[in-house]
Motif scaffolding. Structure first.
Motif, PDB file in Angstrom:
ATOM      1  N   UNK A 157       0.688  -1.139   0.297  1.00  0.00           N
ATOM      2  CA  UNK A 157       0.331  -0.097  -0.241  1.00  0.00           C
ATOM      3  C   UNK A 157       0.926   1.041  -0.201  1.00  0.00           C
ATOM      4  N   UNK A 158       2.323   0.460   0.156  1.00  0.00           N
ATOM      5  CA  UNK A 158       3.353   1.976  -0.781  1.00  0.00           C
ATOM      6  C   UNK A 158       3.664   1.936  -1.834  1.00  0.00           C
ATOM      7  N   UNK A 159       3.928   3.380  -2.229  1.00  0.00           N
ATOM      8  CA  UNK A 159       4.874   3.391  -3.514  1.00  0.00           C
ATOM      9  C   UNK A 159       5.597   3.986  -3.951  1.00  0.00           C
ATOM     10  N   UNK A 160       6.464   3.981  -3.989  1.00  0.00           N
ATOM     11  CA  UNK A 160       8.227   5.405  -3.719  1.00  0.00           C
ATOM     12  C   UNK A 160       8.666   5.177  -4.863  1.00  0.00           C
ATOM     13  N   UNK A 161       8.386   6.509  -6.228  1.00  0.00           N
ATOM     14  CA  UNK A 161       9.037   6.262  -7.306  1.00  0.00           C
ATOM     15  C   UNK A 161      10.257   7.657  -7.507  1.00  0.00           C
ATOM     16  N   UNK A 162      11.539   7.115  -7.103  1.00  0.00           N
ATOM     17  CA  UNK A 162      12.572   8.241  -7.265  1.00  0.00           C
ATOM     18  C   UNK A 162      13.197   8.652  -8.864  1.00  0.00           C
ATOM     19  N   UNK A 163      13.481   9.595  -8.949  1.00  0.00           N
ATOM     20  CA  UNK A 163      13.492  10.540 -10.505  1.00  0.00           C
ATOM     21  C   UNK A 163      14.658  11.361 -10.491  1.00  0.00           C
ATOM     22  N   UNK A 164      14.799  11.810 -11.200  1.00  0.00           N
ATOM     23  CA  UNK A 164      15.837  12.801 -11.598  1.00  0.00           C
ATOM     24  C   UNK A 164      15.275  13.624 -11.842  1.00  0.00           C
ATOM     25  N   UNK A 165      15.673  14.564 -11.751  1.00  0.00           N
ATOM     26  CA  UNK A 165      15.318  16.062 -12.234  1.00  0.00           C
ATOM     27  C   UNK A 165      16.194  16.487 -14.040  1.00  0.00           C
ATOM     28  N   UNK A 166      17.152  15.641 -14.396  1.00  0.00           N
ATOM     29  CA  UNK A 166      17.367  15.521 -16.346  1.00  0.00           C
ATOM     30  C   UNK A 166      17.818  17.062 -16.104  1.00  0.00           C
ATOM     31  N   UNK A 167      18.700  17.664 -15.094  1.00  0.00           N
ATOM     32  CA  UNK A 167      20.182  18.946 -15.554  1.00  0.00           C
ATOM     33  C   UNK A 167      19.330  20.108 -15.119  1.00  0.00           C
ATOM     34  N   UNK A 168      17.329  20.244 -15.246  1.00  0.00           N
ATOM     35  CA  UNK A 168      16.742  21.113 -14.782  1.00  0.00           C
ATOM     36  C   UNK A 168      16.288  21.889 -13.274  1.00  0.00           C
ATOM     37  N   UNK A 169      16.639  23.045 -13.489  1.00  0.00           N
ATOM     38  CA  UNK A 169      16.503  23.674 -11.983  1.00  0.00           C
ATOM     39  C   UNK A 169      17.266  23.199 -11.500  1.00  0.00           C
TER      40      UNK A 169
END
Ligand code: MG
Length: 190
Positions: A157-169
């Protein structure tokens, strides 16, 4: 509008054979609430990086009054939002010396108790963490285990999605970490 139209929450249709008695639960019996949370912290050398209650080996860590756990802070704000109870700063002000360097997981425990006092239980949590480096996916299972114990819900019941900022900001340039969380909580009024 079609005559006899009822909004979906008024409609309870149960198709059962005549001899079987099925419980009929209307949406009015269950008080569902959604909550949203967001957090961001700057990153600096020689600081610890704690995400989802897990200490992550990293050259950069968060600058914060507490332990700077962005994911837990976002989940706390989402839970408080769901029960219309303000935000993390109102419950754990940075002017209170007791909150200096405080483990965010302990704040989350308090918020879960607050929810329980109000009669709510957590249905599920979905979240996104944005960080340029290091990769967080190897730590997701450990974070889920930690959060599952504190939130008192199963790991599925827990979802964690790591992402990268793709060099922005600032996040994309590796100067900050941010997290977003959505929760659904419910109160059984039957
Ligand atoms: Mg924070």
């Amino acid at each position: 509008m079609t005559q006899g139209f009822l909004p979906p929450w008024e409609v309870v249709v149960v198709h059962v054979p005549a001899k079987i008695v099925a419980p009929v639960i209307s949406c009015r019996d269950m008080d569902y609430r959604v909550g949203f949370g967001y957090d961001i912290h700057p990153l600096k050398e020689k600081r610890s990086l704690i995400v989802g209650g897990v200490d992550i080996p990293s050259e950069l860590g968060t600058i914060a009054h507490s332990d700077g756990d962005v994911l837990v802070h976002a989940i706390i704000d989402a839970l408080l939002g769901a029960i219309a109870s303000g935000n993390i700063g109102m419950h754990f002000p940075d002017t209170d010396p007791q909150n200096r360097g405080r483990e965010s997981i302990s704040m989350l425990r308090e918020v879960v108790l607050l929810l329980e006092k109000e009669g709510f239980r957590i249905n599920n949590v979905d979240s996104t963490i944005v960080l340029e480096s290091p990769r967080l996916s190897p730590y997701v299972e450990k974070m889920k285990q930690r959060l599952s114990e504190v939130l008192k819900i199963e790991g599925d019941r827990i979802n964690i999605k790591p992402k990268r900022g793709e060099g922005l900001g600032d996040v994309g340039r590796g100067k900050a970490i941010e997290a977003y969380a959505v929760v659904i909580v419910y109160k059984d009024n039957r």
